[in-house]
Design an enzyme around this catalytic site. Structure first.
Site, PDB file in Angstrom:
ATOM      1  N   GLY A 129      -7.757  40.956 -34.658  1.00  0.00           N
ATOM      2  CA  GLY A 129      -8.134  40.778 -36.061  1.00  0.00           C
ATOM      3  C   GLY A 129      -7.328  41.573 -37.073  1.00  0.00           C
ATOM      4  O   GLY A 129      -7.681  41.601 -38.244  1.00  0.00           O
TER       5      GLY A 129
ATOM      6  N   ARG B 292     -11.892  38.369 -26.258  1.00  0.00           N
ATOM      7  CA  ARG B 292     -11.140  38.852 -27.421  1.00  0.00           C
ATOM      8  C   ARG B 292     -11.724  38.293 -28.723  1.00  0.00           C
ATOM      9  O   ARG B 292     -11.687  38.942 -29.768  1.00  0.00           O
ATOM     10  CB  ARG B 292      -9.664  38.504 -27.295  1.00  0.00           C
TER      11      ARG B 292
ATOM     12  N   CYS C  26       5.849  39.707 -31.634  1.00  0.00           N
ATOM     13  CA  CYS C  26       6.272  41.109 -31.541  1.00  0.00           C
ATOM     14  C   CYS C  26       7.251  41.251 -30.379  1.00  0.00           C
ATOM     15  O   CYS C  26       7.187  42.216 -29.616  1.00  0.00           O
ATOM     16  CB  CYS C  26       5.079  42.035 -31.375  1.00  0.00           C
TER      17      CYS C  26
HETATM   18  C1  LIG Z   1      -0.262  38.493 -30.815  1.00  0.00           C
HETATM   19  S1  LIG Z   1      -1.875  38.267 -30.368  1.00  0.00           S
HETATM   20  C2  LIG Z   1      -2.683  38.118 -31.900  1.00  0.00           C
HETATM   21  C3  LIG Z   1      -2.857  39.399 -32.646  1.00  0.00           C
HETATM   22  C4  LIG Z   1      -3.640  39.217 -33.933  1.00  0.00           C
HETATM   23  N1  LIG Z   1      -3.006  38.236 -34.788  1.00  0.00           N
HETATM   24  C5  LIG Z   1      -3.843  40.495 -34.705  1.00  0.00           C
HETATM   25  O1  LIG Z   1      -3.111  40.740 -35.654  1.00  0.00           O
HETATM   26  O2  LIG Z   1      -4.750  41.253 -34.366  1.00  0.00           O
HETATM   27  C6  LIG Z   1      -1.848  36.620 -29.795  1.00  0.00           C
HETATM   28  C7  LIG Z   1      -3.199  36.034 -29.468  1.00  0.00           C
HETATM   29  O3  LIG Z   1      -2.981  34.693 -29.032  1.00  0.00           O
HETATM   30  C8  LIG Z   1      -3.954  34.384 -28.059  1.00  0.00           C
HETATM   31  N2  LIG Z   1      -3.505  33.255 -27.208  1.00  0.00           N
HETATM   32  C9  LIG Z   1      -3.122  33.273 -25.910  1.00  0.00           C
HETATM   33  N3  LIG Z   1      -2.823  32.042 -25.478  1.00  0.00           N
HETATM   34  C10 LIG Z   1      -3.038  31.217 -26.515  1.00  0.00           C
HETATM   35  C11 LIG Z   1      -2.923  29.803 -26.684  1.00  0.00           C
HETATM   36  N4  LIG Z   1      -2.505  29.008 -25.706  1.00  0.00           N
HETATM   37  N5  LIG Z   1      -3.249  29.296 -27.887  1.00  0.00           N
HETATM   38  C12 LIG Z   1      -3.654  30.099 -28.888  1.00  0.00           C
HETATM   39  N6  LIG Z   1      -3.770  31.425 -28.779  1.00  0.00           N
HETATM   40  C13 LIG Z   1      -3.471  31.982 -27.617  1.00  0.00           C
HETATM   41  C14 LIG Z   1      -4.100  35.669 -27.279  1.00  0.00           C
HETATM   42  O4  LIG Z   1      -5.354  35.693 -26.650  1.00  0.00           O
HETATM   43  C15 LIG Z   1      -3.921  36.745 -28.339  1.00  0.00           C
HETATM   44  O5  LIG Z   1      -5.151  37.226 -28.779  1.00  0.00           O
END
Ligand SMILES: C[S@@+](CC[C@H](N)C(=O)[O-])C[C@H]1O[C@@H](n2cnc3c(N)ncnc32)[C@H](O)[C@@H]1O
Length: 501
Positions: free
Chosen positions: A112, A137, A230
């Site tokens: 978040g 999550r 990232c």
């Molecule tokens: C980089 S993190 C997000 C961080 C968040 N935006 C923040 O600023 O706190 C990417 C997120 O994408 C989710 N994710 C994983 N596979 C995914 C998929 N196939 N489609 C959408 N989201 C996915 C992960 O669970 C993870 O929480």
């Protein structure tokens, strides 16, 4: 040890610059927080608050702090006055520039960091949909939305494809902070290095294509899409954008003003890279004080008129009886100085206030359809922790303030009761629900009866409970990058997680 193929690729990409990059990876991580303007005026808090802070140049509300100050353990963290966030992770939402009244989607939102930043830009107005595919999550995301006192966010737990089936052309702005190979986490993190492989980079790039396909479908004509990762891998950065522009020629890369130290993306790092890729941005750990990020701002061609828009809800009451609504109103009349407006929705015995403009959500997995107001009990209404965190002391009839460095506030966060003669009160002779505040910032509810303030701080958030659960580096890595392993031990370590995104 950095993976050999990663080192070789980085050397090839960076040439003479590689030395500076590799030295930067040996340094300490930079610690930062973002002040929540929904609760505090950022510059005032930076100047007069308990921490010594220096600005993050590319994020209006972002500040570096000294690690020894441990703001994640301070009561004002529980009050949602700030969010601990890796400094380069503050850039994507800054470029999204969401505005009050818009419809905004954060598609990969947990835990978040960026959603709470977007919500601050929207100032409580409009609709923010925060989606996370992984259920555990999504729960952490929902807790962070609550802690930051956000009223206009809906939290869903869906795949991008399922959302796209429902919200074609619906959103004004979309953020895709994509799951990636996380090379930006390599600094001082052996285990993250161990998880890395060329196959994983390929797999992430394919997954990013699929997520972007759904995202573009949900964006209205003329809308803005921000993509970020990232990682440093070109396939997942310039590559993902190049492939996207091949598939969707109705999008263009927006030429934005880069902050000092940001570098332009490189067309020569991907096969068939177009010149426009120089409009994408790279944040490198050897050029800025942050772990590193990639980001691109894309605009969809055209514009859309109001009449083409999907029907949405306005004010109203849904799923609760007149008697149940009257119980809520009784609470509101007795304890609040403001009148809550919007769509009142009951889910079982839970009452929510959905943001105006919320579309029908039937059939979707929704964790919270807006602000959680409280629980309908027999013949009465009990306010929720989320409502406490969304209220200011001047909006309630009774409040009790404790200094943020007092023993009492730490006791309160541990679930202790306290006597009536402790704290500074607003509202005379009030029995019943009091908003408990730390230095004037709401932290939860207390209920005064018989000279004792009964503690209503949620058991699950109490400092002596699950909050102390220890997270391994491996678990943090999994949370950051979307692998499926068990993460329940980390479920309450919200501040800890957010340091990594
Ligand atoms: C980089 S993190 C997000 C961080 C968040 N935006 C923040 O600023 O706190 C990417 C997120 O994408 C989710 N994710 C994983 N596979 C995914 C998929 N196939 N489609 C959408 N989201 C996915 C992960 O669970 C993870 O929480």
């Amino acid at each position: 040890m950095l993976p050999e193929s990663f080192v070789n690729r980085m050397k090839e990409m960076l040439g003479e610059e590689y030395e500076a990059f590799s030295e930067a990876l040996k340094e300490e991580r930079h610690q930062a927080l973002r002040i929540n303007p929904l609760k505090a005026e950022p510059e005032d808090f930076a100047r007069t608050g308990p921490f010594s802070l220096t600005p993050v140049p590319w994020a209006k509300t972002g500040f570096y702090y000294d690690k020894a100050q441990q703001p994640g353990k301070h009561p004002l963290h529980e009050a949602g006055v700030y969010y601990i966030q890796e400094p380069s992770a503050m850039a994507p939402a800054q470029f999204l520039q969401a505005r009050p009244g818009e419809r905004v989607l954060d598609l990969c939102a947990a835990p978040g960091g960026k959603s709470t930043q977007i919500a601050a830009q929207m100032k409580g107005g409009g609709l923010l949909v925060c989606n996370e595919i992984h259920p555990a999550r999504a729960k952490i995301l929902s807790e962070n939305i609550e802690r930051m006192g956000i009223r206009n966010a809906v939290v869903t737990n869906e795949t991008p494809e399922r959302l796209a089936e429902r919200f074609s052309g619906f959103f004004d702005r979309i953020l895709v902070d994509a799951p990636c190979s996380g090379e930006g986490m390599f600094r001082k993190n052996e285990e993250a290095c161990g998880e890395w492989s060329l196959e994983n980079v390929e797999m992430c790039a394919e997954r990013q294509d699929t997520i972007l396909d759904s995202a573009q479908q949900m964006l209205r004509s003329g809308g803005l899409l921000v993509y970020s990762t990232c990682t440093f891998a070109p396939q997942e950065n310039e590559g993902s954008i190049n492939r996207f522009l091949d598939r969707f020629p109705d999008f263009t890369l927006v030429n934005v003003d880069m902050s000092e130290g940001f570098a332009a993306g490189r067309q020569d790092w991907v096969p068939g890279g177009r010149e426009e890729l120089a409009r994408t941005m790279r944040l490198w750990p050897h050029k800025i004080r942050g772990e590193g990020h990639f980001l691109a701002v894309l605009k969809k061609e055209g514009s859309v008129s109001e009449t083409e828009r999907m029907p949405v809800r306005r004010d109203g009451i849904k799923g609760l009886s007149v008697k149940e609504y009257a119980d809520y109103l009784e609470f509101e009349n007795q304890y609040l100085k403001i009148r809550q407006e919007g769509i009142f929705i009951a889910f079982g015995d839970q009452l929510y206030l959905a943001p105006q403009g919320m579309p029908p959500l039937k059939g979707l997995k929704v964790l919270r359809p807006g602000l959680h107001l409280g629980t309908r009990k027999k013949n009465r209404f009990e306010p929720s922790h989320a409502l406490a965190l969304a209220l200011k002391p001047e909006e309630v009839c009774f409040s009790c303030d404790l200094p943020s460095d007092s023993r009492e506030i730490y006791g309160y966060l541990n679930g202790e009761t306290f006597r009536e003669d402790v704290g500074v009160y607003r509202g005379e002779g009030g029995k019943g629900w009091h908003l408990i505040t730390a230095d004037g910032y709401s932290v939860g509810w207390g209920k005064l009866a018989g000279g004792i303030m009964k503690n209503h701080y949620p058991k699950g958030l109490r400092k002596n409970g699950a909050a102390e659960a220890v997270c391994s580096i491996r678990q943090m890595y999994e949370i950051r990058h979307g692998t499926d392993r068990e993460i329940s031990a980390c479920a309450r370590r919200r501040d800890f997680l957010s340091e990594y995104v």
